[in-house]
Write a protein that holds these residues in place. Structure first.
Motif, PDB file in Angstrom:
ATOM      1  N   VAL A   1      49.086  34.137 121.532  1.00 48.33           N
ATOM      2  CA  VAL A   1      48.824  33.101 120.532  1.00 48.33           C
ATOM      3  C   VAL A   1      47.614  33.472 119.686  1.00 48.33           C
ATOM      4  N   HIS A   2      46.584  33.990 120.328  1.00 50.83           N
ATOM      5  CA  HIS A   2      45.374  34.403 119.610  1.00 50.83           C
ATOM      6  C   HIS A   2      45.661  35.556 118.657  1.00 50.83           C
ATOM      7  N   ASP A   3      46.394  36.557 119.147  1.00 50.90           N
ATOM      8  CA  ASP A   3      46.712  37.719 118.318  1.00 50.90           C
ATOM      9  C   ASP A   3      47.549  37.331 117.103  1.00 50.90           C
ATOM     10  N   ALA A   4      48.343  36.278 117.258  1.00 53.17           N
ATOM     11  CA  ALA A   4      49.185  35.816 116.146  1.00 53.17           C
ATOM     12  C   ALA A   4      48.385  35.018 115.123  1.00 53.17           C
ATOM     13  N   GLY A   5      47.136  34.695 115.451  1.00 57.67           N
ATOM     14  CA  GLY A   5      46.262  34.051 114.488  1.00 57.67           C
ATOM     15  C   GLY A   5      46.255  32.539 114.460  1.00 57.67           C
TER      16      GLY A   5
ATOM     17  N   LYS B   1      45.669  23.899 130.021  1.00 55.00           N
ATOM     18  CA  LYS B   1      44.843  23.297 128.973  1.00 55.00           C
ATOM     19  C   LYS B   1      43.403  23.759 129.101  1.00 55.00           C
ATOM     20  N   SER B   2      42.888  23.761 130.317  1.00 53.17           N
ATOM     21  CA  SER B   2      41.511  24.199 130.548  1.00 53.17           C
ATOM     22  C   SER B   2      41.333  25.681 130.229  1.00 53.17           C
ATOM     23  N   GLN B   3      42.304  26.509 130.604  1.00 49.35           N
ATOM     24  CA  GLN B   3      42.200  27.942 130.347  1.00 49.35           C
ATOM     25  C   GLN B   3      42.279  28.254 128.854  1.00 49.35           C
ATOM     26  N   PHE B   4      43.140  27.551 128.139  1.00 49.31           N
ATOM     27  CA  PHE B   4      43.217  27.743 126.681  1.00 49.31           C
ATOM     28  C   PHE B   4      41.896  27.347 126.032  1.00 49.31           C
ATOM     29  N   ASN B   5      41.331  26.232 126.478  1.00 42.12           N
ATOM     30  CA  ASN B   5      40.035  25.796 125.931  1.00 42.12           C
ATOM     31  C   ASN B   5      38.917  26.777 126.281  1.00 42.12           C
ATOM     32  N   ALA B   6      38.924  27.252 127.523  1.00 42.92           N
ATOM     33  CA  ALA B   6      37.867  28.152 127.987  1.00 42.92           C
ATOM     34  C   ALA B   6      37.891  29.503 127.270  1.00 42.92           C
ATOM     35  N   SER B   7      39.025  29.885 126.730  1.00 40.00           N
ATOM     36  CA  SER B   7      39.126  31.172 126.037  1.00 40.00           C
ATOM     37  C   SER B   7      38.243  31.221 124.800  1.00 40.00           C
ATOM     38  N   GLY B   8      37.977  30.051 124.202  1.00 47.25           N
ATOM     39  CA  GLY B   8      37.154  29.985 123.002  1.00 47.25           C
ATOM     40  C   GLY B   8      37.865  30.425 121.742  1.00 47.25           C
ATOM     41  N   PHE B   9      39.159  30.693 121.842  1.00 46.81           N
ATOM     42  CA  PHE B   9      39.932  31.173 120.695  1.00 46.81           C
ATOM     43  C   PHE B   9      40.410  30.058 119.767  1.00 46.81           C
ATOM     44  N   PHE B  10      40.456  28.824 120.302  1.00 45.42           N
ATOM     45  CA  PHE B  10      41.171  27.777 119.588  1.00 45.42           C
ATOM     46  C   PHE B  10      40.283  26.587 119.237  1.00 45.42           C
ATOM     47  N   ASP B  11      40.593  25.985 118.090  1.00 45.81           N
ATOM     48  CA  ASP B  11      39.834  24.818 117.637  1.00 45.81           C
ATOM     49  C   ASP B  11      40.260  23.552 118.380  1.00 45.81           C
ATOM     50  N   SER B  12      41.522  23.512 118.787  1.00 49.64           N
ATOM     51  CA  SER B  12      42.007  22.341 119.523  1.00 49.64           C
ATOM     52  C   SER B  12      43.158  22.739 120.432  1.00 49.64           C
ATOM     53  N   VAL B  13      43.239  22.071 121.578  1.00 45.43           N
ATOM     54  CA  VAL B  13      44.333  22.281 122.537  1.00 45.43           C
ATOM     55  C   VAL B  13      44.795  20.911 123.015  1.00 45.43           C
ATOM     56  N   ASP B  14      46.017  20.548 122.694  1.00 48.67           N
ATOM     57  CA  ASP B  14      46.574  19.256 123.086  1.00 48.67           C
ATOM     58  C   ASP B  14      47.806  19.462 123.960  1.00 48.67           C
TER      59      ASP B  14
END
Length: 436
Positions: free
Chosen positions: A352-356, A386-399
């Motif tokens: 997801v991060h690599d895709a921008g 959800k916690s792992q996506f948030n902890a990555s620091g790659f994303f502005d929001s995770v719902d």
């Protein structure tokens, strides 16, 4: 406390000696009197300190005894929960479920927080998952000659059971009013949990099949709510085959995603329909007019499945293939079990991060939004998706969207069509005794 008493006594003796060794005889007499008074005072204080120490020790003993009693009561409940947390029904299951709940209800809030066993924890009885009274276990007799037995793994989440599993059952009953729809769960662990906590009794496979035999059912059709032809589906067909010679005909309909296929590139109409329906539902729930509009806003959708060690696990890669074929560039498939490795959480995060994409919406690729969806996907623990996506620091929001596919009307109609296909088919289940 003992150190304070000794210090006071030494002070008294030292004070008396110092006074006795100075001045005249009358001063000595006066000093002796003062020393006597001081000693008396010290003796009194010593008694008070000793009494206080004794009292403190008694309080500590009572407190320790209370904690010990609380833990003992909690441990008793934990043992009872562990006893019914099993995948096999026994002769004592009913009374064990009752005993566990009664013991839990007798605990104080403090004691409930101490419940901890091999499988037990305070959430076993304490978690609020909705109103079980809204659920229909569909275990009535008076079935008639034609039965559709809806077989699910099951869930202890009451609201999800009502909306996801119940949604499919109601859709089938509405579509085939001349057939009686009944329920069976394949997970005895789930059955016991619901029975103990909510006093709702759900048939396991053997109970449901024996109920059909006892009610004189002639034509039995099994509709699994399972996602795929995995281990649970295999176990189900094996159990059904043991009863096949008790009926005039026994048929088993396809699970949601149909046949598995030989490799990751093989897809079918069922997978395509599910991909379209699930994605459209998630996009609408997120408030977008289209998937393209979501992509333009930097939003990706991640659908989390369970995963399995069964060869049917290839289904998840096939679903990703289908998403790609449909041009759904901002849709990603993952699995809790993380097999194959490219579907585990960290791998999906990187994709997801690599895709921008900077915004992520998680949704369960499961028929029922149960424990995996609520905890493994959307939970607050550090290892949830959800916690792992948030902890990555790659994303502005995770719902996260907590909705099983079983409550989506168009998904329910896929099950309806599978049931119809089985009704029209000449294929029947062969008795295991005949097969041998």
């Amino acid at each position: 406390m003992k150190k304070k008493v000794v210090t006071l006594l030494c002070t008294a003796v030292l004070t008396g000696s110092m006074i006795a060794g100075c001045g005249s005889a009358s001063s000595a007499a006066s000093s002796a009197s003062a020393a006597s008074s001081s000693a008396s005072s010290t003796s009194s204080e010593t008694a008070e300190v000793t009494e206080a120490a004794s009292s403190s020790e008694e309080v500590e003993t009572v407190s320790s005894s209370s904690v010990s009693a609380d833990q003992a009561a909690a441990d008793k409940v934990a043992a009872l929960i562990d006893k019914i947390y099993v995948q096999e029904r026994t002769d004592t299951t009913d009374e064990d479920c009752k005993a566990a709940k009664e013991a839990w209800d007798a605990l104080t809030d403090t004691q409930k927080a101490l419940v901890e066993g091999e499988f037990a924890d305070p959430d076993y009885f304490g978690r609020d998952t909705g109103d079980a009274s809204k659920d229909d276990p569909l275990n009535e007799d008076g079935i008639g000659e034609n039965e559709i037995l809806v077989c699910s793994f099951g869930t202890s989440y009451n609201d999800s059971r009502v909306q996801d599993i119940g949604g499919i059952e109601k859709a089938l009953q509405a579509a085939y009013p001349d057939w009686s729809v009944r329920r069976a769960f394949t997970a005895q662990i789930i059955i016991n949990h619901i029975q103990a906590r909510d006093n709702e009794v759900i048939d396991n496979m053997d109970q449901a099949l024996q109920r059909a035999v006892d009610n004189g059912v002639k034509n039995l059709l099994i509709q699994p709510t399972h996602l795929m032809h995995g281990a649970e589906y295999d176990e189900l067909t094996e159990t059904v085959s043991k009863y096949a010679d008790k009926f005039d005909s026994v048929k088993i309909a396809e699970p949601l995603l149909g046949e598995v296929g030989s490799d990751t590139s093989v897809v079918n109409e069922d997978k395509q329909n599910v991909a379209k329906i699930l994605t459209a539902t998630a996009v609408e729930k997120a408030g977008y007019d289209s998937l393209d509009a979501a992509a333009a806003d930097g939003t990706a959708f991640v659908f989390m499945g369970h995963g399995t060690s069964h060869e049917a696990n290839i289904t998840y890669d096939q679903m990703q293939t289908e998403m790609n074929d449909l041009g759904y560039k901002n849709v990603f498939i993952g699995t809790v079990e993380g097999k194959p490795a490219d579907t585990e959480c960290s791998a999906v995060i990187q994709k997801v991060h690599d895709a921008g994409y900077k915004k992520v919406i998680l949704r369960d690729l499961m028929v029922v939004a149960g424990d995996h969806a609520n905890n493994d996907m959307a939970g607050d623990d550090s290892d949830s998706w959800k916690s792992q996506f948030n902890a990555s620091g790659f994303f502005d929001s995770v719902d996260a969207q907590l909705e099983g596919m079983g409550r989506i009307p168009d998904i329910e109609q896929i099950y309806v069509s599978h049931t119809k296909a089985a009704m029209d088919s000449d294929a029947t289940v062969t008795s295991s005794s005949e097969a041998n």
